[in-house]
Design a protein around this motif. Structure first.
Motif, PDB file in Angstrom:
ATOM      1  N   HIS A 251       0.827  -1.197   0.000  1.00 47.28           N
ATOM      2  CA  HIS A 251       0.000   0.000   0.000  1.00 47.28           C
ATOM      3  C   HIS A 251       0.867   1.255   0.000  1.00 47.28           C
ATOM      4  O   HIS A 251       1.934   1.298   0.602  1.00 47.28           O
ATOM      5  N   TRP A 252       0.351   2.279  -0.679  1.00 48.79           N
ATOM      6  CA  TRP A 252       1.052   3.548  -0.830  1.00 48.79           C
ATOM      7  C   TRP A 252       0.117   4.683  -0.456  1.00 48.79           C
ATOM      8  O   TRP A 252      -1.102   4.567  -0.563  1.00 48.79           O
ATOM      9  N   PHE A 253       0.724   5.805  -0.034  1.00 45.11           N
ATOM     10  CA  PHE A 253      -0.060   7.015   0.227  1.00 45.11           C
ATOM     11  C   PHE A 253       0.824   8.222  -0.027  1.00 45.11           C
ATOM     12  O   PHE A 253       1.917   8.337   0.525  1.00 45.11           O
ATOM     13  N   ASN A 254       0.351   9.097  -0.908  1.00 47.40           N
ATOM     14  CA  ASN A 254       1.046  10.359  -1.192  1.00 47.40           C
ATOM     15  C   ASN A 254       2.496  10.131  -1.612  1.00 47.40           C
ATOM     16  O   ASN A 254       3.389  10.903  -1.274  1.00 47.40           O
ATOM     17  N   GLY A 255       2.718   9.052  -2.379  1.00 50.62           N
ATOM     18  CA  GLY A 255       4.048   8.784  -2.906  1.00 50.62           C
ATOM     19  C   GLY A 255       4.948   7.968  -2.000  1.00 50.62           C
ATOM     20  O   GLY A 255       6.082   7.661  -2.377  1.00 50.62           O
TER      21      GLY A 255
ATOM     22  N   LYS B 119       5.180   6.690   5.994  1.00 54.60           N
ATOM     23  CA  LYS B 119       5.956   7.697   5.263  1.00 54.60           C
ATOM     24  C   LYS B 119       7.202   7.085   4.628  1.00 54.60           C
ATOM     25  O   LYS B 119       8.275   7.676   4.606  1.00 54.60           O
ATOM     26  N   GLY B 120       7.069   5.885   4.087  1.00 55.19           N
ATOM     27  CA  GLY B 120       8.170   5.249   3.382  1.00 55.19           C
ATOM     28  C   GLY B 120       9.156   4.509   4.259  1.00 55.19           C
ATOM     29  O   GLY B 120      10.086   3.884   3.745  1.00 55.19           O
ATOM     30  N   LEU B 121       8.993   4.574   5.591  1.00 49.66           N
ATOM     31  CA  LEU B 121       9.911   3.914   6.512  1.00 49.66           C
ATOM     32  C   LEU B 121       9.222   2.744   7.205  1.00 49.66           C
ATOM     33  O   LEU B 121       8.031   2.814   7.507  1.00 49.66           O
ATOM     34  N   LYS B 122       9.982   1.692   7.463  1.00 46.91           N
ATOM     35  CA  LYS B 122       9.434   0.594   8.261  1.00 46.91           C
ATOM     36  C   LYS B 122       9.033   1.153   9.614  1.00 46.91           C
ATOM     37  O   LYS B 122       9.806   1.863  10.259  1.00 46.91           O
TER      38      LYS B 122
ATOM     39  N   ARG C 200      10.815  -8.584  13.760  1.00 50.92           N
ATOM     40  CA  ARG C 200      11.468  -7.296  13.935  1.00 50.92           C
ATOM     41  C   ARG C 200      10.460  -6.230  14.308  1.00 50.92           C
ATOM     42  O   ARG C 200       9.281  -6.335  13.990  1.00 50.92           O
ATOM     43  N   GLU C 201      10.979  -5.203  14.969  1.00 49.37           N
ATOM     44  CA  GLU C 201      10.151  -4.035  15.259  1.00 49.37           C
ATOM     45  C   GLU C 201      10.957  -2.784  14.937  1.00 49.37           C
ATOM     46  O   GLU C 201      12.102  -2.642  15.367  1.00 49.37           O
ATOM     47  N   TYR C 202      10.338  -1.904  14.157  1.00 47.50           N
ATOM     48  CA  TYR C 202      10.986  -0.665  13.740  1.00 47.50           C
ATOM     49  C   TYR C 202      10.237   0.536  14.295  1.00 47.50           C
ATOM     50  O   TYR C 202       9.027   0.487  14.514  1.00 47.50           O
ATOM     51  N   ILE C 203      10.966   1.617  14.500  1.00 51.66           N
ATOM     52  CA  ILE C 203      10.368   2.924  14.788  1.00 51.66           C
ATOM     53  C   ILE C 203      10.997   3.918  13.833  1.00 51.66           C
ATOM     54  O   ILE C 203      12.204   4.178  13.886  1.00 51.66           O
ATOM     55  N   GLN C 204      10.182   4.450  12.919  1.00 56.42           N
ATOM     56  CA  GLN C 204      10.647   5.436  11.943  1.00 56.42           C
ATOM     57  C   GLN C 204      11.889   4.946  11.196  1.00 56.42           C
ATOM     58  O   GLN C 204      12.842   5.689  10.989  1.00 56.42           O
ATOM     59  N   GLY C 205      11.894   3.675  10.796  1.00 53.30           N
ATOM     60  CA  GLY C 205      12.986   3.131  10.003  1.00 53.30           C
ATOM     61  C   GLY C 205      14.152   2.598  10.808  1.00 53.30           C
ATOM     62  O   GLY C 205      15.071   2.021  10.235  1.00 53.30           O
TER      63      GLY C 205
END
Length: 756
Positions: free
Chosen positions: A153-157, A179-182, A287-292
């Protein structure tokens, strides 16, 4: 009739009607622009060719003086567009080759990409999927030149929501993106972690290779629909001017789809109906990511069949949920949802035209209500419907109408959120009450079923609640917007209350906590914790530090709200706390590389660069700046109102929260509040290893006081006496309202300590 007309330096030669162009002719403007083609009563209409003084040219259909129909536009920079037009804008199916050799082939709307389409970059990258407003939005597949592929899924590029990322080496990751980051939890499958095996999909049999990834059958349908829509338009009859003669041309938009198909080489299909046969055990990294930034990783061995379940779980997580109508057709909850929508539409439509006025004493109480019978066949006052017959009761309509006005909720928007065609989503109950919870399709409102005792408490406290909300713009207490009752023909009564969703935000809520200030039974089973689980007091491993002025304002309001609840003899309320974690810029360098699973895991103490990292560096993930109404959306959400908050760090001025790479948000009490979360304890999960890379986080906080409808009655007094014999009276949740309020406030002072 053919003639030459000269007007203010412009020259026209051709057919006329009276003294205006009509028929075929050539018009030359004084600035050098030339049009040659068909005219209708002075306007370019039909087929023609225009060349502007800039060097741009268009050949195709015109209507009323506009580019309208089908045609070809060449720009001086070398870009070319062939396709449909409407009123001078690209609209419909078309193909554009940009000056840098990028190519977009697909659907347009008002001059921008919208609908299904394919974009091929000159560097070899390619995207096929949905577009909106010129940006990748919806479901789509992106393939990079290096062989990496993302399906999701994508949103606003940006990648937004759930998806699958396949790396060129054959490994793949199922998870969530923001926003493009995991961002959030996911599963990583290393290359070669499974042997070749077969997967059956109904009557199909698909070979899975070591370099394969999973892809939804649904996107194949999307690709086929793009192909069909373009194929319908690949040969289009157009009438053009060519060397002064009218000729018929066929403009081809045919595309070599072999490049598209290659995006799916060695890609198998994920189907809910399919059965998977996997012979060997797979290595799985949770895994768990926060803002990439990777903050946790646990390596486990899973059987192949369980892998399929985990993959489906993460692949489905970000999909748009089905409406209640699709999920609960034929069940009581489905009919309740329909009845609720019908009743609210009737009530709001009836009360909105009434002139706004101050509430009176007669507007409160159980007798202040609207009552209506909704027959399945309909009546003069109610429409026919597909649900069961029911009686509708709306309590204190004028009071709740004024409450909605206080929070600037537009009546039409309110009805569309709850009563729109998208319906409501039923949620599982996070508590022990057994209540049904519905969420509006736009996530603005939560609707909860009430017990009769809770309805009576709300009606009893409503006059005081109304005055409290009116006096305190930024109260943290639950916002109530409607109180309703449905009675089915069999006599079964169901009461509902409509509330604002405190977590209505564009930011992902990574952690949720329900905090009461007590400790007896206030922990969550670790095996039952998932990404959306609401945790409890003993699970909280952070304390939060924030700007002095923000904290002072927060606790001033908490104190006022607690005093109000204490005066109403209410207990068992809690602080609902939502955390959005931001990864500080100085920690991004500590991102764990993709091949980390090949190396032994280290604890933070094993890595000198991590253990000696200067955690006192001011966080760069969040920034408070002076409030600028023109830069942010100043309209309050369904959970807040009032002005922006003041911050001590910027000279006691109203502030906005600047989120690098995301946007600028207005800081209000309980909404968009920045803080620094300090990790207090390191928790280990039995049977697995857990690595934490840092202990200080930037967070955006959302909070409010919920569950305020439990009165300290005789039943609760007996419960308190019974539990006090078995447990420490100071630790149990049930307590005298005054003691409960004091303990609640003291606990929160420890959670949000004052900086010295």
């Amino acid at each position: 009739m053919t003639m030459e007309i000269v007007l203010d330096g412009d020259v026209y030669f051709g057919d006329v009607k009276g003294m205006i162009p009509h028929g075929k002719g050539k018009y030359t403007w004084s600035n050098g622009t030339v049009y040659e083609g068909c005219w209708e009563e002075g306007k370019m209409t039909g087929d023609g060719r225009i060349t502007w003084s800039s060097g741009a040219s268009y050949e195709g259909d015109f209507s009323g003086g506009y580019l309208d129909g089908f045609g070809k536009l060449k720009n001086p920079d070398g870009s070319i567009y062939i396709g449909s037009w409407r009123v001078n804008k690209k609209h419909g199916l078309g193909r554009k080759q940009y000056s840098n050799s990028d190519i977009y082939d697909g659907s347009w709307k008002e001059g921008v990409h919208e609908g299904n389409g394919k974009y091929a970059w000159c560097n070899g990258n390619m995207y096929i999927g949905n577009w909106k407003g010129g940006s990748m939005c919806g479901r789509g597949v992106m393939k990079w030149l290096n062989g990496d592929l993302f399906d999701g899924h994508w949103f606003n590029g940006y990648r937004q929501g759930s998806g699958v990322y396949r790396f060129s080496d054959g490994s793949y990751y199922f998870g969530m993106w923001t926003k493009g980051l995991k961002d959030g939890q996911g599963m990583f499958y290393p290359a070669g972690s499974r042997s070749q095996s077969s997967r059956r999909l109904g009557k199909k049999k698909v070979l899975i290779s070591p370099n394969s990834s999973f892809r939804s059958e649904r996107f194949k349908d999307t690709k086929r629909s793009i192909g069909r829509s373009l194929s319908d338009k690949i040969s289009v009859n157009g009438i053009f001017r060519d060397s002064g003669r009218i000729s018929s041309k066929r403009v081809s938009l045919e595309e070599d789809w072999s490049t598209v198909d290659s995006a799916y080489d060695n890609t198998d299909i994920l189907s809910d109906e399919g059965e998977s046969e996997v012979d060997e055990i797979s290595v799985v990294c949770e895994r768990e990511y926060i803002q990439g930034v990777l903050i946790k990783e646990m390596t486990k061995n899973h059987a192949g069949s369980s892998n399929k379940r985990e993959q489906r779980k993460f692949h489905m997580k970000g999909r748009k949920k089905k409406s209640s109508a699709d999920i609960f057709e034929g069940h009581k909850s489905y009919y309740l949802m329909l009845n609720l929508q019908l009743g609210i539409r009737y009530t709001v439509g009836k009360i909105t035209p009434v002139p706004l006025r101050e509430v009176r004493h007669s507007d409160f109480g159980e007798r202040a209500r609207l009552r209506m019978y909704f027959s399945k066949k309909g009546s003069q006052l109610t429409p026919p419907h597909s649900s069961v017959d029911f009686y509708w009761k709306d309590y204190c309509p004028m009071v709740f109408r004024n409450l909605r006005e206080m929070f600037k909720l537009d009546a039409a928007d309110y009805m569309m959120s709850i009563c729109g065609d998208d319906g409501l989503r039923e949620l599982s109950s996070p508590g022990k009450s057994g209540s049904l919870f519905y969420l509006s399709h736009d996530d603005k409102f939560v609707i909860k079923t009430l017990r009769t005792s809770e309805l009576k408490v709300l009606l009893k406290m409503l006059p005081s609640y109304y005055n409290h909300v009116q006096a305190h713009d930024n109260t943290l207490i639950t916002k109530f917007y409607g109180l309703h009752e449905i009675t089915l023909r069999g006599g079964k009564k169901v009461q509902f209350v409509v509330m604002g969703n405190m977590f209505y935000t564009e930011l992902r809520i990574h952690r949720r906590y329900d905090l009461k200030g007590s400790c007896q039974g206030r922990s969550t089973n670790k095996d039952a914790i998932e990404e959306g689980t609401t945790l409890k007091d003993l699970d909280l491993a952070y304390d939060f530090h924030m700007d002095k002025s923000l904290r002072d304002a927060l606790f001033k309001q908490i104190y006022l709200d607690c005093k109000f609840l204490e005066s109403q003899k209410v207990i068992d309320y809690s602080l609902l706390l939502g955390l959005h974690f931001r990864a500080p810029e100085h920690l991004k360098a500590h991102l764990v590389p993709p091949d980390a699973f090949h190396r032994p895991q280290k604890t933070p103490g094993d890595d000198s660069s991590t253990s000696h990292m200067d955690l006192s560096i001011p966080p760069k993930g969040l920034l408070l700046v002076t409030h600028e109404p023109s830069s942010v959306n100043t309209a309050p959400g369904p959970h807040s109102r009032g002005s922006a908050m003041r911050a001590y760090s910027v000279g006691d001025k109203e502030v906005d929260l600047l989120l690098p790479g995301t946007g600028r948000l207005r800081v209000q009490l309980g909404v968009n509040m920045p803080a620094q979360a300090n990790h207090k304890v390191s928790q280990d999960i039995s049977g697995s290893s857990e690595a934490e890379l840092f202990e200080v986080y930037d967070v955006v906080i959302y909070l409010g006081i919920i569950d305020i409808l439990q009165e300290y009655n005789m039943r609760k007094k007996i419960e308190h006496a019974y539990k006090s014999v078995r447990h420490d009276p100071m630790s149990i949740s049930v307590a005298d309202p005054k003691f409960y309020s004091k303990r609640f406030f003291s606990f929160l002072e420890k959670v949000f300590p004052a900086d010295i």
